[in-house]
Write a protein that holds these residues in place. Sequence first.
Motif, short mmCIF file in Angstrom:
data_model
loop_
_atom_site.label_atom_id
_atom_site.label_comp_id
_atom_site.label_asym_id
_atom_site.label_seq_id
_atom_site.Cartn_x
_atom_site.Cartn_y
_atom_site.Cartn_z
N ASP A 76 3.15 -8.26 -9.16
CA ASP A 76 2.99 -7.28 -10.26
C ASP A 76 2.73 -5.88 -9.73
OD1 ASP A 76 3.23 -9.45 -12.00
OD2 ASP A 76 1.07 -9.82 -11.99
N LEU A 77 3.49 -5.46 -8.71
CA LEU A 77 3.30 -4.14 -8.11
C LEU A 77 4.19 -3.12 -8.82
CD1 LEU A 77 2.02 -2.42 -5.84
CD2 LEU A 77 4.00 -3.04 -4.42
N SER A 78 3.60 -2.07 -9.36
CA SER A 78 4.35 -1.04 -10.07
C SER A 78 3.74 0.33 -9.80
CB SER A 78 4.35 -1.31 -11.58
OG SER A 78 4.95 -2.54 -11.90
N PHE A 79 4.57 1.32 -9.54
CA PHE A 79 4.13 2.72 -9.44
C PHE A 79 5.37 3.60 -9.38
CE2 PHE A 79 4.58 1.38 -5.03
CZ PHE A 79 5.28 2.43 -4.46
N LYS A 80 5.16 4.91 -9.59
CA LYS A 80 6.24 5.89 -9.51
C LYS A 80 5.83 7.00 -8.55
CE LYS A 80 8.19 5.10 -14.12
NZ LYS A 80 8.58 5.72 -15.40
N LEU A 81 6.81 7.50 -7.83
CA LEU A 81 6.55 8.57 -6.87
C LEU A 81 7.70 9.56 -6.95
CD1 LEU A 81 4.36 9.12 -4.68
CD2 LEU A 81 5.98 8.24 -3.00
N LYS A 82 7.36 10.83 -7.11
CA LYS A 82 8.37 11.86 -7.25
C LYS A 82 8.69 12.51 -5.90
CE LYS A 82 7.15 13.05 -12.02
NZ LYS A 82 6.70 14.13 -12.94
N LYS A 83 9.80 13.21 -5.89
CA LYS A 83 10.25 13.91 -4.69
C LYS A 83 9.15 14.81 -4.13
CE LYS A 83 13.34 17.60 -3.17
NZ LYS A 83 14.37 18.58 -3.57
N GLY A 84 8.94 14.71 -2.82
CA GLY A 84 7.98 15.57 -2.15
C GLY A 84 6.54 15.09 -2.24
N GLN A 85 6.28 14.04 -3.01
CA GLN A 85 4.91 13.55 -3.12
C GLN A 85 4.56 12.64 -1.95
OE1 GLN A 85 4.63 11.80 -7.10
NE2 GLN A 85 3.58 13.65 -7.82
N ARG A 86 3.27 12.53 -1.71
CA ARG A 86 2.78 11.69 -0.63
C ARG A 86 1.99 10.52 -1.22
NH1 ARG A 86 -1.72 13.46 3.19
NH2 ARG A 86 -1.31 15.45 2.17
N LEU A 87 2.42 9.32 -0.85
CA LEU A 87 1.75 8.11 -1.30
C LEU A 87 0.98 7.51 -0.14
CD1 LEU A 87 1.32 5.68 -3.29
CD2 LEU A 87 3.39 4.69 -2.29
N ALA A 88 -0.29 7.26 -0.34
CA ALA A 88 -1.11 6.59 0.67
C ALA A 88 -1.43 5.18 0.19
CB ALA A 88 -2.40 7.38 0.91
N ILE A 89 -1.40 4.25 1.12
CA ILE A 89 -1.68 2.86 0.80
C ILE A 89 -2.88 2.43 1.64
CG2 ILE A 89 -0.71 0.53 0.65
CD1 ILE A 89 2.08 1.87 0.94
N VAL A 90 -3.93 2.01 1.00
CA VAL A 90 -5.16 1.63 1.70
C VAL A 90 -5.62 0.28 1.21
CG1 VAL A 90 -5.84 4.05 1.98
CG2 VAL A 90 -6.69 2.75 0.01
N GLY A 91 -6.48 -0.34 1.98
CA GLY A 91 -7.02 -1.64 1.61
C GLY A 91 -7.39 -2.43 2.84
N PRO A 92 -8.06 -3.54 2.67
CA PRO A 92 -8.48 -4.36 3.81
C PRO A 92 -7.29 -4.99 4.51
CG PRO A 92 -8.93 -5.49 1.75
CD PRO A 92 -8.49 -4.11 1.37
N THR A 93 -7.52 -5.47 5.72
CA THR A 93 -6.47 -6.13 6.50
C THR A 93 -5.92 -7.35 5.76
OG1 THR A 93 -7.52 -5.44 8.56
CG2 THR A 93 -5.97 -7.27 8.69
N GLY A 94 -4.59 -7.45 5.75
CA GLY A 94 -3.95 -8.60 5.12
C GLY A 94 -3.71 -8.45 3.63
#
Length: 577
Positions: free
Chosen positions: A356-374
């Motif tokens: 159930d992964l959903s998101f939107k990202l526009k041109k030039g934007q920076r997306l960071a992904i964080v969370g625990p290992t695994g």
Amino acid sequence: MTSKTIVKRVIKYIGKYRFSFILSLVLTVTATLCSLYIPVLAGEAIDMIAGKGNVDFYRLTPILIVIGVALIVSGVSQYFVNTLNNRISNSTVRDMRNDAFLKIQTVPVSYIDNQETGDIVSRIIADAEQFADGLILGFQNLFSGVVTILGTLVFMLTINLWIGLIVVVLTPLSLFVSRFISRKTYKYFKKQSEQRGRETAFIDEMISNISTVKAYHRENKNQNEFDEINNQLGTDSLKATFFSSITNPGTRFINSLVYAAVGFSGAIFALNGIITVGNLSAFLAYANQYTKPFNDITGVITELQNAIACAGRMLEIIDADSENEAEKELPNNIEGNFDVSDVAFSYDKNRELLKDLSFKLKKGQRLAIVGPTGCGKTTLINLFMRFYDIDKGSILLDGIDINSVTRKSLRKNMGMVLQDTWLRSGTIRDNIAFGNENVTDEEIIAAAKQSHAHSFIKKLKMGYDTPVGEDGNNLSTGQKQLICITRVMLSLPPILILDEATSSIDLVTEQRITRSFMKLMKDRTSFVVAHRLSTIVGSDLILVMKDGRVIESGNHNQLMEANGFYKQLYQSQFNAN
């Protein structure tokens, strides 16, 4: 895959060289018939000498000349046969190697992840060599052996039908012995190849990580594990060698019985005046020539069993499923707008990872992904690059489903720096220009300056021409990572993916590179995976993942105000510091 299936596949590869193959057969027949004609001529010469009180050189000389010509023709033909057979064998193995390596380039990443690297290398290198040796031996001895058997049989039946029939009746005993033993040898040669691949994989793994092995005092345990593998290889090799080694003595015993039967019956016929001494001499020569190919063929069969087992392991790679590839190309003017909707993925289909992964990202934007290992951070990057395909949902790039376009057109729009660096054997210049072969030295140096790699490169004795060892083992981890970062800065793709790109670099250099990345990421869509949360504070969107789900999303300020899991992670890092 059965041995019959493997043989059929190998024959298809040999079929590409059918002209050379046919020419080899013709020359083999020529060489064999010439060598078989010599005993007849020798018998005639003996009869002339035995039938007269003196030697008739006038009649004997032409016979000796013909014998000499036959020897020359046989020798020259055999020379070209060996040359052609070696060329066919080596070309066939080369084609199979090419197909195997090509398949490695097209199989899914999951196939490589589920295989031992050393075993794959063993199949393409060691097994291919074993297959080539067996194929060459088969060409050289099998064809000539069959022709020799048929030719000598015809000559013997022509000289005396009854003695010839004795040979024919006793022949199946030799075939029965060789067939019985060959069935045993294939099984053990196959096990031998598998154990050899396992041993190669283990050695490769331990040598590649020798520092870790020594750091954790694993030398003795590794030695015990190696001894176990090596002993099993020795056991399988011993069984294969045992069954293959008894083939030749077994057939030699049968062939000796044939030779003795021919000599005994021939002597009786000669004493009764049914055949001449010359014919008996020729018959004994043919009986010896007739039985010898059985020894050679049984030895060849043993080697072919090994060759077939090795060929089967290569064909397993060649038959692996390639990645499903679309024909549509991604447009060149990509902006970098992403729309991820209801994506689900798992490596093990019985155990969910992303859902159930959903998101939107526009041109030039920076997306960071964080969370625990695994939690699935790197997995998400693998899906964007299509190293793996999603199980359900969709990932749209500028409104185009990335599964509907070729991987090549997708990846040429993305630049990626991973935590695990990789460098190829070559120079530093070659590694920076990897994938960008048409760049100039000025562009390489400019990119190196941006990544702050230029300062350490110019201090090296040979500068940008410094040789890089296997996987860059003569450079530090941080230096290797700087080169990988320079490689991306040189290509300037519209989409950037940074997976712990600065994890092996000191804090001062990281701050400098981060500033360079900020310039590089301007007007480019960027994905950043980072454990140091201080490096992603300025991101437009931060996805906080846990157990394969996005549990929080927003920018840094919004997530801190939400007082949730992200805030706990952020504060824990600074408290730890």
